[in-house]
Design a protein around this motif. Structure first.
Motif, PDB file in Angstrom:
ATOM      1  N   ALA A  25       0.840  -1.198   0.000  1.00  0.00           N
ATOM      2  CA  ALA A  25       0.000   0.000   0.000  1.00  0.00           C
ATOM      3  C   ALA A  25       0.873   1.244   0.000  1.00  0.00           C
ATOM      4  O   ALA A  25       1.847   1.330   0.729  1.00  0.00           O
ATOM      5  N   TRP A  53     -10.454   3.402   2.186  1.00  0.00           N
ATOM      6  CA  TRP A  53      -9.948   4.603   2.851  1.00  0.00           C
ATOM      7  C   TRP A  53     -10.749   4.828   4.118  1.00  0.00           C
ATOM      8  O   TRP A  53     -11.979   4.739   4.109  1.00  0.00           O
ATOM      9  N   ILE A  79      -6.137   6.574   6.346  1.00  0.00           N
ATOM     10  CA  ILE A  79      -5.521   5.256   6.272  1.00  0.00           C
ATOM     11  C   ILE A  79      -6.013   4.562   5.010  1.00  0.00           C
ATOM     12  O   ILE A  79      -7.221   4.436   4.794  1.00  0.00           O
ATOM     13  N   LYS A  81      -6.096   1.010   2.982  1.00  0.00           N
ATOM     14  CA  LYS A  81      -5.870  -0.435   3.049  1.00  0.00           C
ATOM     15  C   LYS A  81      -6.036  -0.981   1.639  1.00  0.00           C
ATOM     16  O   LYS A  81      -7.042  -0.713   0.973  1.00  0.00           O
ATOM     17  N   GLU A  88      -3.241  -8.133   2.547  1.00  0.00           N
ATOM     18  CA  GLU A  88      -3.516  -6.712   2.712  1.00  0.00           C
ATOM     19  C   GLU A  88      -2.323  -5.987   3.303  1.00  0.00           C
ATOM     20  O   GLU A  88      -1.486  -6.574   3.973  1.00  0.00           O
ATOM     21  N   SER A  90      -1.389  -1.660   4.665  1.00  0.00           N
ATOM     22  CA  SER A  90      -1.939  -0.332   4.935  1.00  0.00           C
ATOM     23  C   SER A  90      -0.844   0.716   4.907  1.00  0.00           C
ATOM     24  O   SER A  90       0.321   0.430   5.175  1.00  0.00           O
TER      25      SER A  90
END
Length: 158
Positions: A25, A53, A79, A81, A88, A90
């Motif tokens: 990310a 978001w 943030i 993700k 995943e 972030s």
């Protein structure tokens, strides 16, 4: 993996562990805006990924698009993700909100004879220093300007 029983017979089996891919990310650089304006936040593209978001103030998803426009009234951390194939990651981006400055302009003297000279002065407060001043009518930049108008003229400063 091989297993052997007490009679010396063996059997084997194998199991594969697949990598679903790497998710990285990237919410982009921090932003600075003036109160009342907006900022565009853009996630780095990850093919086949989904995006979420949020803000640090709320767990609710505010957008699932890779690019969002935000207009916070106070400093806010967003943030991002990124989710792909069950993996995943972030990242966070800070939007700093600066107060708008206030500005004032004066002319000394405010009335002159044809070809007379008036001094224009601009002053500001609030916001974030240092200030820059830009005048209309081709006067350019600077806090103080000298003018010699031939007709009634309005001067604006930003």
């Amino acid at each position: 993996m091989v297993v052997t029983d007490c009679g010396g017979c063996t059997a084997s089996d194998a199991v594969n562990v697949n990598i679903n891919g790497d998710v990285n990310a990237d919410a982009g650089p921090d932003k600075i805006i003036c109160n009342g304006t907006s900022a565009t936040l853009t996630a780095a593209t990850v093919a086949g990924a989904s995006y979420e978001w949020r803000t640090t103030d709320s767990p609710a998803i505010i957008s699932m698009d890779p690019t969002i426009n935000v207009s916070p009234t106070q400093n806010t951390t967003y943030i991002l993700k990124v989710i792909k194939n069950g993996c995943e990651d972030s990242d966070a981006v800070e939007v700093t909100v600066n107060a708008r400055p206030s500005i004032g302009a004066t002319a000394t003297p405010p009335s002159v004879c044809v070809n007379g000279t008036s001094i224009l002065n601009a002053s500001a407060s609030g916001g974030t220093t240092p200030y820059t001043f830009n005048w209309s009518n081709g006067l350019g930049s600077g806090a103080q300007k000298s003018v010699n108008p031939l007709i009634n003229t309005t001067y604006s400063v930003t």
